[in-house]
Design an enzyme around this catalytic site. Structure first.
Site, PDB file in Angstrom:
ATOM      1  N   ASP A 188      -0.147 -16.264  14.826  1.00  0.00           N
ATOM      2  CA  ASP A 188      -1.178 -15.240  14.657  1.00  0.00           C
ATOM      3  C   ASP A 188      -1.569 -14.634  15.992  1.00  0.00           C
ATOM      4  OD1 ASP A 188      -1.412 -15.168  11.961  1.00  0.00           O
ATOM      5  OD2 ASP A 188      -3.261 -16.326  11.831  1.00  0.00           O
ATOM      6  N   ASP A 247       1.812 -16.492   2.553  1.00  0.00           N
ATOM      7  CA  ASP A 247       0.936 -17.190   3.500  1.00  0.00           C
ATOM      8  C   ASP A 247       0.533 -18.572   2.956  1.00  0.00           C
ATOM      9  OD1 ASP A 247      -0.642 -17.458   5.757  1.00  0.00           O
ATOM     10  OD2 ASP A 247      -1.618 -15.521   5.530  1.00  0.00           O
TER      11      ASP A 247
HETATM   12  C1  DGJ Z   1      -3.126 -15.635   8.199  1.00  0.00           C
HETATM   13  C2  DGJ Z   1      -1.932 -14.853   8.660  1.00  0.00           C
HETATM   14  O1  DGJ Z   1      -1.238 -15.540   9.634  1.00  0.00           O
HETATM   15  C3  DGJ Z   1      -2.368 -13.469   9.100  1.00  0.00           C
HETATM   16  O2  DGJ Z   1      -1.291 -12.767   9.620  1.00  0.00           O
HETATM   17  C4  DGJ Z   1      -2.959 -12.771   7.912  1.00  0.00           C
HETATM   18  O3  DGJ Z   1      -1.972 -12.569   6.929  1.00  0.00           O
HETATM   19  C5  DGJ Z   1      -4.098 -13.588   7.349  1.00  0.00           C
HETATM   20  N1  DGJ Z   1      -3.736 -14.948   7.092  1.00  0.00           N
HETATM   21  C6  DGJ Z   1      -4.618 -12.972   6.088  1.00  0.00           C
HETATM   22  O4  DGJ Z   1      -5.606 -13.719   5.516  1.00  0.00           O
END
Ligand code: DGJ
Length: 694
Positions: A498, A441
């Site tokens: 997301d 991430d």
């Molecule tokens: C952002 C990501 O896009 C989510 O899927 C998740 O992994 C969160 N971060 C976790 O902090």
């Protein structure tokens, strides 16, 4: 004297010409020319006239337009010496190397001690052309701008399409009319960004998804790009791509652009899309095991967030496995003292409060269910409330009074000791446990953009991949903030967004298919009430939208009713039965006559079968759906057409349409010219149609 070179793919030819050893120009890029075309005549035929108010000859629009010869547009190179004086090389051809598939042109200015190389590679199988530039200097110089080899844009085009986006709203196309002057995209975020997917599509007048001529370009770089699309007053158009402006912060003797991927299509936007999809899947991504089917994915983020608990997670894993999941990913919250997003980034040690016996009990359970195990990291980031920040404040990028993003700062990835620390920390976890997947991430922009940061990120990824070659990696950046072919040379899946809202996803997946194949595009069935939109979405629609790409689940499966569980199991079983051919299929976007319908056809590489996903995002303007014209089929062949989810027809769909009760046999010509007439349905539904060639 004119020197010429030519590169071909099945449907495309690129011709370059150099007049009197000057920097080469692309004199032709388009539909494949006949063998034996006289390239010198072609170069001569493309010379523009001169009239009043012009210079006495037109300066070259070359692959690196130079500011030295009164070029009236943006130069391809802006270079200063260490004292700040502008360096204007007088490049002359010093070497040309050509094979059937590659051309390398080297230009030098011996007096200034500067050499420029342009390399072009064509991929016969995918139709993609790669172009990259490289600069070498005898003395350290300051680089302000180096374009990848500059391509001309078609003049019979009224608009260009590039992309913007935002968190939970990635891949939004911008349609901009061509006019004299510049359209500039300069990404200052230091990462690829939700806002700046680095690509440009140039549809010629009248082009659609399925027909007409189009050109497309993508810059494979994760540090933020600059794009210049410029029309000169003489009508010529140029497209430049390079690293975002001014991101080479240190003087150096060598600079390289990222690879620019380009393609011409005579079959509409789909021709470009298919070339990018195939090229990415078959050449760019380095699969640890190319023959392994894409596993149905489970990610626990929206189920539990930071609330890690072995009993809850094993119960979730049981249910996910029963639904058909084959990989289980433990997301954020397992390390340091990470109970929320204010703390612990950088402390990549297991939180023993939550995991007193480490991951062994969870991994054993997951393996016992026949699933594989993956783990979340955000390596480039640091929380100020972390042991790492306390021990190494000097490793943090940016000023002390910077504005934080998600309460976190960024580590300086250009420093070898930072990369060593991260490598050791991640390697310790990967060595201690049987982990074959990382979700990587990156949840904020950089304090200031710096190309060295992206290079450091690539170096760390490369080192980890060399040490753990079986581990697959997912590129995530608050969803789709780091999607590009540069990161995908080193990773295997992208987290497109997301947003698990199927309505939003339907659109995003449709747009992203211009570049991304199913195999790399993660798509999860989210919670019944979407966490990022508040929408309540029926399980059928959520499941089928996820089944369009690399399918996964992300809700707490304990929330599913028996009926929802049954539907999800059924769709997952369908996906597993079809994933092998779908993994290598071409995704063709359909031109829907019905504005409420967003549809695509996934065509098997051998043409023997296809599936149509016709997603209805909103209610239609007219009472019943308009026919949906298919594409890519053999007009002379007959196809057996069946509604996969015909049981989903609603009571309000009262007509006697054969497709609701039986398969139809129709010619490719009919399906492409008239189209499929689908049943009426609610908004937020998807018809899935399977086609088999008879
Ligand atoms: C952002 C990501 O896009 C989510 O899927 C998740 O992994 C969160 N971060 C976790 O902090």
């Amino acid at each position: 004297m004119i020197q010429t070179w030519r590169l071909d793919t099945v449907g495309q030819t690129l011709v370059l010409a150099s007049h009197d050893s000057r920097m080469a120009c692309v004199t032709y890029w388009g539909a494949r020319l006949p063998d034996g075309e006289d390239l010198t005549a072609l170069a001569e035929a493309s010379v523009l006239d001169v009239t009043g108010g012009m210079l006495d000859a037109n300066p070259d629009l070359s692959i690196c337009p130079d500011a030295r010869h009164t070029f009236p547009g943006q130069p391809g190179l802006v270079l200063h010496d260490q004292n700040g004086a502008q360096v204007l090389p007088d490049f002359r051809l010093s070497d040309a190397q050509q094979t059937d598939t590659a051309l390398t042109l080297t230009y030098a200015d011996p007096a200034l001690g500067v050499r420029y190389t342009a390399r072009f590679v064509v991929h016969a199988k995918t139709g993609i052309l790669e172009a990259q530039s490289h600069l070498q200097c005898d003395h350290p110089m300051r680089l302000h701008w180096l374009a990848a080899p500059v391509m001309p844009a078609p003049q019979l085009a009224d608009e260009m399409i590039d992309f913007t986006g935002r968190w939970i709203g990635e891949f939004q196309p911008n349609h901009t009319p061509w006019t004299a002057g510049i359209r500039l995209r300069d990404n200052r975020t230091g990462r690829t960004g939700h806002e700046h997917f680095p690509a440009l599509i140039l549809p010629c007048r009248g082009a659609t998804n399925t027909g007409g001529e189009a050109y497309a370009l993508h810059y494979g770089w994760s540090g933020g790009h600059r794009m210049i699309a410029e029309e000169l007053s003489d009508g010529r158009r140029q497209v430049q791509f390079g690293h975002a402006g001014g991101t080479e912060l240190a003087p150096a003797t060598e600079f390289t652009s990222a690879k620019l991927y380009a393609v011409y299509s005579a079959s509409g936007l789909n021709g470009c899309a298919v070339a990018f999809q195939r090229h990415l899947r078959d050449h760019v991504v380095q699969w640890p095991d190319p023959d392994r089917p894409r596993p149905v994915h489970y990610n626990c983020w929206e189920a539990i967030y930071f609330d890690h608990d072995l009993d809850a997670l094993t119960a979730i894993a049981d249910r996910a496995a029963a639904l058909g999941a084959e990989r289980f990913v433990l997301d954020d919250g397992w390390f340091g003292l990470r109970d929320d997003d204010t703390t612990s980034l950088g402390d990549w040690q297991i939180d023993r409060r939550k995991w007193p016996d480490g991951f062994t009990p969870l991994i054993d359970h997951i393996h016992g269910l026949g699933m594989r195990f993956g783990l979340w990291f955000e390596p480039e980031m640091v929380s100020m409330d972390s042991d790492l920040a306390r021990a190494h404040p000097d490793w943090i990028l940016g000023l002390p009074d910077q504005i934080e993003g998600r309460q976190q700062r960024v580590l300086d990835m250009a420093r070898a000791e930072v990369r060593d620390y991260l490598f050791d920390a991640i390697a310790a976890i990967l060595s201690a446990y049987d982990i074959d997947y990382i979700k990587w991430d990156h949840n904020r922009v950089l304090p200031t953009p710096d190309a060295a940061q992206a290079r450091g990120f690539y170096a760390l990824l490369d080192r980890l991949r060399a040490a753990f070659p079986k581990v697959e990696i997912e590129s995530c950046s608050s969803g789709g903030g780091r999607i590009d072919f540069g990161v995908l040379e080193r990773t295997h899946r992208v987290w497109l967004s997301d947003s698990n809202d199927a309505v939003e996803r339907l659109r995003m997946q449709h747009e992203a298919a211009l570049f991304l194949p199913l195999a790399v595009t993660g798509s999860h069935v989210g919670p019944r009430k979407c966490h990022t939109s508040g929408r309540m979405i029926d399980i059928r629609f959520r499941a089928w939208v996820a089944a369009q790409r690399h399918m996964g689940f992300e809700m707490d499966p304990r929330e599913l009713t028996d009926e929802e569980g049954r539907v999800l199991t059924e769709v997952t079983t369908w996906w597993k039965a079809n994933r092998d051919w779908m993994a290598t299929a071409d995704i063709l976007r359909l031109d829907s006559a019905d504005a409420s319908v967003m549809a695509e056809l996934q065509l098997a590489r051998d043409g023997a079968q296809f599936v149509v996903f016709a997603g209805k995002a909103t209610t239609g303007a007219q009472t019943v759906p308009r026919p949906l014209r298919l594409c890519g089929l053999d007009p002379a062949a007959r196809y057996r057409i069946a509604l996969v989810n015909r049981a989903d027809a609603k009571g309000l769909s009262r007509g006697h349409q054969m497709i609701k009760s039986a398969a139809l046999e129709l010619s490719g010509q009919f399906l492409m010219s008239h189209g499929l007439t689908l049943p009426w349905d609610f908004p937020e539904t998807m018809w899935v149609v399977k086609g088999d060639r008879l």
